[in-house]
Design a protein around this motif. Sequence first.
Motif, PDB file in Angstrom:
ATOM      1  N   PHE A   1       0.839  -1.172  -0.155  1.00  0.00           N
ATOM      2  CA  PHE A   1       0.040  -0.030  -0.153  1.00  0.00           C
ATOM      3  C   PHE A   1       0.789   1.048   0.026  1.00  0.00           C
ATOM      4  CE2 PHE A   1      -2.943  -3.212   1.127  1.00  0.00           C
ATOM      5  CZ  PHE A   1      -4.211  -2.665   0.834  1.00  0.00           C
ATOM      6  N   GLN A   2       0.788   1.897  -0.883  1.00  0.00           N
ATOM      7  CA  GLN A   2       1.724   3.067  -1.285  1.00  0.00           C
ATOM      8  C   GLN A   2       1.109   4.580  -0.697  1.00  0.00           C
ATOM      9  OE1 GLN A   2       3.210   3.404  -5.238  1.00  0.00           O
ATOM     10  NE2 GLN A   2       3.913   5.400  -4.954  1.00  0.00           N
ATOM     11  N   PHE A   3       1.715   5.319  -0.089  1.00  0.00           N
ATOM     12  CA  PHE A   3       1.275   6.478   0.316  1.00  0.00           C
ATOM     13  C   PHE A   3       0.984   7.353  -0.786  1.00  0.00           C
ATOM     14  CE2 PHE A   3       2.096  11.004   1.243  1.00  0.00           C
ATOM     15  CZ  PHE A   3       1.627  11.100   2.558  1.00  0.00           C
ATOM     16  N   GLY A   4      -0.026   8.061  -0.606  1.00  0.00           N
ATOM     17  CA  GLY A   4      -0.565   9.112  -1.571  1.00  0.00           C
ATOM     18  C   GLY A   4      -1.341  10.322  -1.071  1.00  0.00           C
ATOM     19  N   LYS A   5      -1.004  11.166  -1.779  1.00  0.00           N
ATOM     20  CA  LYS A   5      -1.768  12.762  -1.384  1.00  0.00           C
ATOM     21  C   LYS A   5      -1.424  13.586  -2.748  1.00  0.00           C
ATOM     22  CE  LYS A   5       2.232  15.152   0.399  1.00  0.00           C
ATOM     23  NZ  LYS A   5       2.725  15.876   1.487  1.00  0.00           N
ATOM     24  N   PRO A   6      -2.244  14.637  -2.976  1.00  0.00           N
ATOM     25  CA  PRO A   6      -2.190  15.717  -4.147  1.00  0.00           C
ATOM     26  C   PRO A   6      -0.743  15.568  -4.532  1.00  0.00           C
ATOM     27  CG  PRO A   6      -3.816  16.547  -2.829  1.00  0.00           C
ATOM     28  CD  PRO A   6      -3.073  15.371  -2.034  1.00  0.00           C
ATOM     29  N   GLY A   7      -0.208  15.651  -5.813  1.00  0.00           N
ATOM     30  CA  GLY A   7       1.093  15.458  -6.254  1.00  0.00           C
ATOM     31  C   GLY A   7       1.932  14.201  -6.174  1.00  0.00           C
ATOM     32  N   SER A   8       1.304  13.206  -5.528  1.00  0.00           N
ATOM     33  CA  SER A   8       2.064  12.009  -5.460  1.00  0.00           C
ATOM     34  C   SER A   8       1.812  11.142  -6.684  1.00  0.00           C
ATOM     35  CB  SER A   8       1.310  11.193  -4.518  1.00  0.00           C
ATOM     36  OG  SER A   8       1.632  11.672  -2.943  1.00  0.00           O
ATOM     37  N   LEU A   9       2.668  10.222  -7.025  1.00  0.00           N
ATOM     38  CA  LEU A   9       2.819   9.207  -8.186  1.00  0.00           C
ATOM     39  C   LEU A   9       2.706   7.756  -7.722  1.00  0.00           C
ATOM     40  CD1 LEU A   9       3.126   9.398 -11.310  1.00  0.00           C
ATOM     41  CD2 LEU A   9       5.549   8.822 -10.742  1.00  0.00           C
ATOM     42  N   ILE A  10       1.685   7.262  -8.277  1.00  0.00           N
ATOM     43  CA  ILE A  10       1.221   5.916  -7.509  1.00  0.00           C
ATOM     44  C   ILE A  10       1.751   4.866  -8.737  1.00  0.00           C
ATOM     45  CG2 ILE A  10      -0.371   4.387  -6.671  1.00  0.00           C
ATOM     46  CD1 ILE A  10      -0.251   6.826  -5.003  1.00  0.00           C
ATOM     47  N   SER A  11       2.629   4.022  -8.199  1.00  0.00           N
ATOM     48  CA  SER A  11       3.353   3.065  -9.189  1.00  0.00           C
ATOM     49  C   SER A  11       2.445   1.939  -9.411  1.00  0.00           C
ATOM     50  CB  SER A  11       4.632   2.558  -8.805  1.00  0.00           C
ATOM     51  OG  SER A  11       5.572   3.889  -8.501  1.00  0.00           O
ATOM     52  N   MET A  12       1.376   2.020 -10.438  1.00  0.00           N
ATOM     53  CA  MET A  12       0.456   0.877 -10.664  1.00  0.00           C
ATOM     54  C   MET A  12       1.156  -0.069 -11.542  1.00  0.00           C
ATOM     55  SD  MET A  12      -2.073   1.786  -8.813  1.00  0.00           S
ATOM     56  CE  MET A  12      -3.370   0.749  -9.185  1.00  0.00           C
ATOM     57  N   HIS A  13       1.187  -1.272 -11.182  1.00  0.00           N
ATOM     58  CA  HIS A  13       1.748  -2.489 -12.006  1.00  0.00           C
ATOM     59  C   HIS A  13       1.177  -3.820 -11.808  1.00  0.00           C
ATOM     60  CE1 HIS A  13       3.542  -2.560  -7.948  1.00  0.00           C
ATOM     61  NE2 HIS A  13       3.472  -3.870  -8.278  1.00  0.00           N
ATOM     62  N   GLY A  14       1.277  -4.888 -12.486  1.00  0.00           N
ATOM     63  CA  GLY A  14       0.910  -5.916 -12.444  1.00  0.00           C
ATOM     64  C   GLY A  14       1.015  -6.920 -13.619  1.00  0.00           C
ATOM     65  N   PRO A  15       0.793  -8.165 -13.654  1.00  0.00           N
ATOM     66  CA  PRO A  15       0.804  -9.084 -14.703  1.00  0.00           C
ATOM     67  C   PRO A  15      -0.416  -8.894 -15.651  1.00  0.00           C
ATOM     68  CG  PRO A  15       0.301 -10.476 -12.991  1.00  0.00           C
ATOM     69  CD  PRO A  15       0.502  -9.076 -12.546  1.00  0.00           C
ATOM     70  N   VAL A  16      -0.303  -9.213 -16.898  1.00  0.00           N
ATOM     71  CA  VAL A  16      -1.503  -9.315 -17.811  1.00  0.00           C
ATOM     72  C   VAL A  16      -1.526 -10.808 -18.309  1.00  0.00           C
ATOM     73  CG1 VAL A  16      -2.427  -8.377 -20.057  1.00  0.00           C
ATOM     74  CG2 VAL A  16      -1.192  -6.779 -18.550  1.00  0.00           C
ATOM     75  N   ARG A  17      -2.466 -11.265 -18.482  1.00  0.00           N
ATOM     76  CA  ARG A  17      -2.760 -12.889 -18.877  1.00  0.00           C
ATOM     77  C   ARG A  17      -3.879 -12.918 -19.903  1.00  0.00           C
ATOM     78  NH1 ARG A  17       1.589 -12.651 -17.300  1.00  0.00           N
ATOM     79  NH2 ARG A  17       2.603 -13.957 -16.023  1.00  0.00           N
ATOM     80  N   PHE A  18      -3.499 -13.846 -20.828  1.00  0.00           N
ATOM     81  CA  PHE A  18      -4.757 -13.768 -21.995  1.00  0.00           C
ATOM     82  C   PHE A  18      -5.314 -15.235 -21.990  1.00  0.00           C
ATOM     83  CE2 PHE A  18      -2.851 -10.136 -23.487  1.00  0.00           C
ATOM     84  CZ  PHE A  18      -3.830  -9.279 -23.997  1.00  0.00           C
ATOM     85  N   PHE A  19      -6.510 -15.499 -22.050  1.00  0.00           N
ATOM     86  CA  PHE A  19      -6.820 -16.791 -22.027  1.00  0.00           C
ATOM     87  C   PHE A  19      -7.968 -16.897 -23.307  1.00  0.00           C
ATOM     88  CE2 PHE A  19      -6.297 -15.769 -17.490  1.00  0.00           C
ATOM     89  CZ  PHE A  19      -5.593 -17.075 -17.220  1.00  0.00           C
TER      90      PHE A  19
END
Length: 282
Positions: free
Chosen positions: A201-219
């Motif tokens: 859980f990443q700290f966030g407030k106005p001006g922050s950058l949240i590093s969204m990431h994760g795997p992508v899978r196709f079925f």
Amino acid sequence: SISARCRSRVVTLLSKAALGPPRTKAKGGTCGGVTMAATRHHAAAWARAAVVSLLMGVCDAALKDIDRKVSGGADTFKFGETVKLECVDWESGAWGKGPICKETGEEFAITFGYNNFVYCGMEIKDQKFYEHLVKIIKMEKTWQCRIPMNKRKDFYVPFTIPVWGVVEPDHVHIDNHLNYVLHVDKGNIVAATAYPVHDRFQFGKPGSLISMHGPVRFFNQGSYQALAGSGVASVTGGEGSCSPTVAIALCSLTSAMTLFGAALIYQRRLKPRLIKKCLKDK
């Protein structure tokens, strides 16, 4: 399919090549009823068989690739093409661009067909957007998006970006790990979803950058069977499946090398011994 129509013709042509030129009447000495010309013919046949085995594997893999690319039609997505999200603008309520990734300045996008790992730095631009995220975390609002089913963009698959977090008096903690799952039927995206995974859980407030990431899978279609050819496009952690085309090519190469090795052993070791034995018998 194209491969079904072409494969029989390819097999016929390569089989004729494997047989080589017609055998002429054997000349020379014999050893146990087997002519020396016959032994030479057998060695050449082994070598031709090795080459044909390799060519058959490559041709079969290429034909299957052609089948996969044309089966869905011109308006369907092809492997490696970019698929972009469209999201409802939280201020105007109109459909617009998806999240903008800070590091590239471009919209969040997925590479069609390939299992990979995506990263997007989401900036909390100002107080208004921060308050919007707070409402999403509290489940008072949703981040409503959609993905085009194909390149015609006349039909869309609903897609929601979940934001899981904890709201504090003057800041938030947002889970920055999302898993993305897409189901595909002949180049058409028939289902798509994303869900948060308890990671960090990443700290966030106005001006922050949240590093969204994760795997992508196709079925494939509505199953949990991996989409054929959806091996890893770019690896940043995580693992992917092996492409059937690669597997066929490797098997064919292995068979060819085995046959070539057998032919080489015959030529370099067995054949000289046979000749020596024949001469001794004389």
